[in-house]
Design an enzyme around this catalytic site. Structure first.
Site, PDB file in Angstrom:
ATOM      1  N   THR A   1      43.091  71.611  39.146  1.00 41.07           N
ATOM      2  CA  THR A   1      44.304  72.293  39.600  1.00 41.07           C
ATOM      3  C   THR A   1      44.841  73.238  38.525  1.00 41.07           C
ATOM      4  O   THR A   1      44.622  73.001  37.327  1.00 41.07           O
ATOM      5  CB  THR A   1      45.388  71.251  39.946  1.00 41.07           C
ATOM      6  OG1 THR A   1      46.641  71.908  40.095  1.00 41.07           O
ATOM      7  CG2 THR A   1      45.552  70.195  38.862  1.00 41.07           C
ATOM      8  N   ASP A   2      45.580  74.242  38.954  1.00 38.18           N
ATOM      9  CA  ASP A   2      46.207  75.147  37.979  1.00 38.18           C
ATOM     10  C   ASP A   2      47.290  74.438  37.166  1.00 38.18           C
ATOM     11  O   ASP A   2      47.711  74.933  36.116  1.00 38.18           O
ATOM     12  CB  ASP A   2      46.777  76.394  38.673  1.00 38.18           C
ATOM     13  CG  ASP A   2      47.824  76.106  39.725  1.00 38.18           C
ATOM     14  OD1 ASP A   2      48.143  74.922  39.977  1.00 38.18           O
ATOM     15  OD2 ASP A   2      48.346  77.073  40.316  1.00 38.18           O
TER      16      ASP A   2
HETATM   17  P1  NAD Z   1      45.244  64.551  49.359  1.00 35.40           P
HETATM   18  O1  NAD Z   1      46.240  63.670  48.703  1.00 35.40           O
HETATM   19  O2  NAD Z   1      45.552  65.171  50.669  1.00 35.40           O
HETATM   20  O3  NAD Z   1      43.856  63.738  49.552  1.00 35.40           O
HETATM   21  C1  NAD Z   1      43.358  62.891  48.582  1.00 35.40           C
HETATM   22  C2  NAD Z   1      42.276  62.009  49.220  1.00 35.40           C
HETATM   23  O4  NAD Z   1      41.713  61.193  48.201  1.00 35.40           O
HETATM   24  C3  NAD Z   1      42.811  61.074  50.304  1.00 35.40           C
HETATM   25  O5  NAD Z   1      41.955  61.098  51.428  1.00 35.40           O
HETATM   26  C4  NAD Z   1      42.780  59.705  49.650  1.00 35.40           C
HETATM   27  O6  NAD Z   1      42.574  58.642  50.558  1.00 35.40           O
HETATM   28  C5  NAD Z   1      41.610  59.867  48.702  1.00 35.40           C
HETATM   29  N1  NAD Z   1      41.666  58.934  47.567  1.00 35.40           N
HETATM   30  C6  NAD Z   1      42.733  58.634  46.779  1.00 35.40           C
HETATM   31  N2  NAD Z   1      42.398  57.717  45.874  1.00 35.40           N
HETATM   32  C7  NAD Z   1      41.077  57.442  46.065  1.00 35.40           C
HETATM   33  C8  NAD Z   1      40.143  56.583  45.427  1.00 35.40           C
HETATM   34  N3  NAD Z   1      40.494  55.791  44.403  1.00 35.40           N
HETATM   35  N4  NAD Z   1      38.869  56.573  45.879  1.00 35.40           N
HETATM   36  C9  NAD Z   1      38.491  57.346  46.915  1.00 35.40           C
HETATM   37  N5  NAD Z   1      39.336  58.158  47.575  1.00 35.40           N
HETATM   38  C10 NAD Z   1      40.617  58.213  47.149  1.00 35.40           C
HETATM   39  O7  NAD Z   1      44.866  65.650  48.277  1.00 35.40           O
HETATM   40  P2  NAD Z   1      44.477  67.184  48.458  1.00 35.40           P
HETATM   41  O8  NAD Z   1      45.712  67.996  48.505  1.00 35.40           O
HETATM   42  O9  NAD Z   1      43.469  67.308  49.531  1.00 35.40           O
HETATM   43  O10 NAD Z   1      43.800  67.467  47.040  1.00 35.40           O
HETATM   44  C11 NAD Z   1      42.401  67.263  46.855  1.00 35.40           C
HETATM   45  C12 NAD Z   1      42.044  67.592  45.425  1.00 35.40           C
HETATM   46  O11 NAD Z   1      42.387  68.930  45.150  1.00 35.40           O
HETATM   47  C13 NAD Z   1      42.793  66.746  44.396  1.00 35.40           C
HETATM   48  O12 NAD Z   1      41.901  66.438  43.369  1.00 35.40           O
HETATM   49  C14 NAD Z   1      43.897  67.665  43.885  1.00 35.40           C
HETATM   50  O13 NAD Z   1      44.231  67.359  42.566  1.00 35.40           O
HETATM   51  C15 NAD Z   1      43.233  69.014  44.001  1.00 35.40           C
HETATM   52  N6  NAD Z   1      44.120  70.164  44.225  1.00 35.40           N
HETATM   53  C16 NAD Z   1      45.028  70.160  45.233  1.00 35.40           C
HETATM   54  C17 NAD Z   1      45.814  71.295  45.462  1.00 35.40           C
HETATM   55  C18 NAD Z   1      46.814  71.340  46.594  1.00 35.40           C
HETATM   56  O14 NAD Z   1      47.562  72.310  46.691  1.00 35.40           O
HETATM   57  N7  NAD Z   1      46.862  70.359  47.485  1.00 35.40           N
HETATM   58  C19 NAD Z   1      45.674  72.407  44.645  1.00 35.40           C
HETATM   59  C20 NAD Z   1      44.732  72.378  43.605  1.00 35.40           C
HETATM   60  C21 NAD Z   1      43.955  71.255  43.418  1.00 35.40           C
HETATM   61  O1  TDX Z   2      60.814  68.405  49.040  1.00 36.51           O
HETATM   62  C1  TDX Z   2      60.393  69.271  48.257  1.00 36.51           C
HETATM   63  N1  TDX Z   2      61.240  70.257  47.850  1.00 36.51           N
HETATM   64  C2  TDX Z   2      60.875  71.228  46.965  1.00 36.51           C
HETATM   65  O2  TDX Z   2      61.683  72.105  46.616  1.00 36.51           O
HETATM   66  C3  TDX Z   2      59.038  69.269  47.744  1.00 36.51           C
HETATM   67  C4  TDX Z   2      58.065  68.217  48.169  1.00 36.51           C
HETATM   68  C5  TDX Z   2      58.696  70.263  46.875  1.00 36.51           C
HETATM   69  N2  TDX Z   2      59.577  71.202  46.475  1.00 36.51           N
HETATM   70  C6  TDX Z   2      59.144  72.231  45.500  1.00 36.51           C
HETATM   71  C7  TDX Z   2      58.506  71.685  44.242  1.00 36.51           C
HETATM   72  C8  TDX Z   2      57.509  72.759  43.877  1.00 36.51           C
HETATM   73  O3  TDX Z   2      58.137  73.756  43.095  1.00 36.51           O
HETATM   74  O4  TDX Z   2      58.121  73.002  46.143  1.00 36.51           O
HETATM   75  C9  TDX Z   2      57.089  73.365  45.220  1.00 36.51           C
HETATM   76  C10 TDX Z   2      55.773  72.832  45.737  1.00 36.51           C
HETATM   77  O5  TDX Z   2      55.825  71.428  45.645  1.00 36.51           O
HETATM   78  P1  TDX Z   2      54.589  70.496  46.073  1.00 36.51           P
HETATM   79  O6  TDX Z   2      54.190  70.835  47.472  1.00 36.51           O
HETATM   80  O7  TDX Z   2      54.932  69.098  45.751  1.00 36.51           O
HETATM   81  O8  TDX Z   2      53.421  71.068  45.142  1.00 36.51           O
HETATM   82  P2  TDX Z   2      53.293  71.220  43.558  1.00 36.51           P
HETATM   83  O9  TDX Z   2      54.159  70.296  42.833  1.00 36.51           O
HETATM   84  O10 TDX Z   2      53.395  72.690  43.250  1.00 36.51           O
HETATM   85  O11 TDX Z   2      51.755  70.726  43.377  1.00 36.51           O
HETATM   86  C11 TDX Z   2      50.751  71.168  44.302  1.00 36.51           C
HETATM   87  O12 TDX Z   2      49.957  72.178  43.771  1.00 36.51           O
HETATM   88  C12 TDX Z   2      48.994  71.847  42.819  1.00 36.51           C
HETATM   89  C13 TDX Z   2      49.882  70.017  44.798  1.00 36.51           C
HETATM   90  O13 TDX Z   2      50.698  68.981  45.306  1.00 36.51           O
HETATM   91  C14 TDX Z   2      48.974  69.517  43.743  1.00 36.51           C
HETATM   92  O14 TDX Z   2      48.108  68.499  44.231  1.00 36.51           O
HETATM   93  C15 TDX Z   2      48.166  70.651  43.234  1.00 36.51           C
HETATM   94  O15 TDX Z   2      47.366  70.241  42.168  1.00 36.51           O
END
Ligand code: NAD
Ligand code: TDX
Length: 337
Positions: A125-126
């Site tokens: 992640t960033d």
């Molecule tokens: P998410 O929380 O939606 O999904 C995570 C998944 O991992 C779930 O299905 C959960 O059951 C599984 N999991 C958790 N613990 C586990 C374990 N011990 N063994 C096996 N499975 C397990 O997350 P996401 O948003 O899909 O993110 C996926 C990946 O991308 C993460 O590594 C996160 O750090 C990274 N990432 C997410 C974002 C974002 O904006 N969501 C951005 C950049 C990077």
């Molecule tokens: O209820 C809320 N109100 C609010 O103002 C929530 C849940 C978030 N926020 C703000 C916090 C952050 O500035 O919105 C922005 C985005 O929040 P999140 O959706 O929780 O994301 P962030 O904390 O930026 O992290 C996400 O991006 C990088 C993902 O959850 C991570 O998994 C990923 O690595």
């Protein structure tokens, strides 16, 4: 080609599985997922109909289980999405983040080394770069920046990145890492900003914006992230890190107002609440390395991505209702009152 996708019952992992099954008719994909609160087998309903896809329930931090799986399946490629992924939950309880994000990654790296995996890809992640100031729009995250983390979540992800690179340097494991900005799109668990606001606005509940709503995130449609990972596992150089993001910076309040506009809901639903502890100010990716090396470019504009996302949530109320009936209700009450 046989690929292990961990965390494939979560948001980005399941989008990646659909993307890969659709693009490569002859690839086999095995999904390993512990089905935590964030994992949902319903998200994989269509994939489960494909004979090239298999689901295995288990934890990436269960070393014996992971070893046995690698021994049985002989994977060519491992793509590790599995993680505890929500910053607010990491502030409440850091330890499970260390267990899954650090120890889980360690188990996968060790098994990849032992069983001769040809490519291990770590989905990072960033947030590992910390944050940028709001008054320096000229600054962007580049791959050579120091890792300076703010939350237990980002600290655990940075630790996993370092371990991944150590397995390359010390053991010669062919690893790659992608560091992507905030994703949005179908199947995202409604604890993250965009789906949280969609789900709450549809219920006419208040929309909790942290602080003044001026923090900036760099939003990318999930399919563009999946395309980047596909390019990296096929053409990325072992030992390299690739930043992924589309120069699409928005303040949180802009994003929330966009959701309200699409749903024709009033801005009076917006409620400014206590700021997140250690709240990162601005994320902004410089994606020039992956663009130059692999030809990646974001393809979905924010407007059309938001339209597709909101339409998906409107068409999948069953998926949302099931989540709302579980642990989510208790979490929402605890965090948002
Ligand atoms: P998410 O929380 O939606 O999904 C995570 C998944 O991992 C779930 O299905 C959960 O059951 C599984 N999991 C958790 N613990 C586990 C374990 N011990 N063994 C096996 N499975 C397990 O997350 P996401 O948003 O899909 O993110 C996926 C990946 O991308 C993460 O590594 C996160 O750090 C990274 N990432 C997410 C974002 C974002 O904006 N969501 C951005 C950049 C990077
Ligand atoms: O209820 C809320 N109100 C609010 O103002 C929530 C849940 C978030 N926020 C703000 C916090 C952050 O500035 O919105 C922005 C985005 O929040 P999140 O959706 O929780 O994301 P962030 O904390 O930026 O992290 C996400 O991006 C990088 C993902 O959850 C991570 O998994 C990923 O690595």
């Amino acid at each position: 080609m046989k690929i292990l996708v961990t965390g494939g019952a979560g948001f980005i992992g399941c989008n990646f599985i659909y993307y890969m099954l659709d693009k490569y008719a002859d690839y086999e994909i095995v999904c390993l997922d512990a089905l935590t609160y964030a994992g949902n087998l319903k998200s994989l309903t269509e994939a489960l109909k494909n004979p090239n896809f298999k689901f295995v329930k288990g934890s990436i931090s269960d070393k014996a289980f992971v070893d046995a799986l690698f021994d049985r399946e002989s994977f060519d490629v491992v793509v590790n999405f599995a993680a505890e992924s929500h910053v607010d939950r990491s502030i409440e309880n850091p330890f499970i983040f260390l267990e899954t994000n650090v120890m889980g990654t360690a188990c996968l790296l060790e098994a990849s080394k032992k069983y001769g995996v040809k490519r291990y890809h770590q989905v990072s992640t960033d947030e590992v770069y910390g944050d940028l100031p709001l008054d320096r729009p000229d600054l962007f995250f580049t791959e050579d920046m120091k890792l300076i983390t703010s939350s237990p979540y980002s600290a655990s992800k940075a630790s996993a990145d370092l371990l991944t690179l150590a397995y390359h340097r010390t053991y010669g494991l062919p690893v790659t890492i992608s560091r992507c900005s905030n994703n949005y799109g179908p199947y995202q668990f409604p604890e993250k900003l965009i789906p949280l606001m969609i789900v709450r606005a549809l219920d006419d509940k208040n929309l909790p914006v942290y602080g003044k709503g001026i923090n900036v995130r760099d939003w990318l449609y999930v399919e563009d992230h999946c395309k980047a990972i596909d390019l990296i596992i096929h053409g990325g150089i072992p030992g390299e890190v690739y930043n992924v993001g589309g120069h699409n910076e928005k303040t949180n309040i802009e994003v929330v107002k966009t959701v309200l506009r699409y749903l024709s809901k009033p801005e009076s639903l917006i409620t400014y609440v206590k700021d997140r502890a250690g709240h990162d100010l601005r994320y902004a990716i410089d994606p020039s390395k992956i663009t130059a090396a692999l030809g990646w470019k974001p393809e979905t504009e924010f407007d059309s991505g938001m339209k597709k996302t909101i339409e998906w949530y409107l068409a999948n109320t069953e998926w949302i209702d099931e989540i709302k009936s579980g642990e989510y209700a208790e979490y929402s009450k605890r965090i948002y009152g």
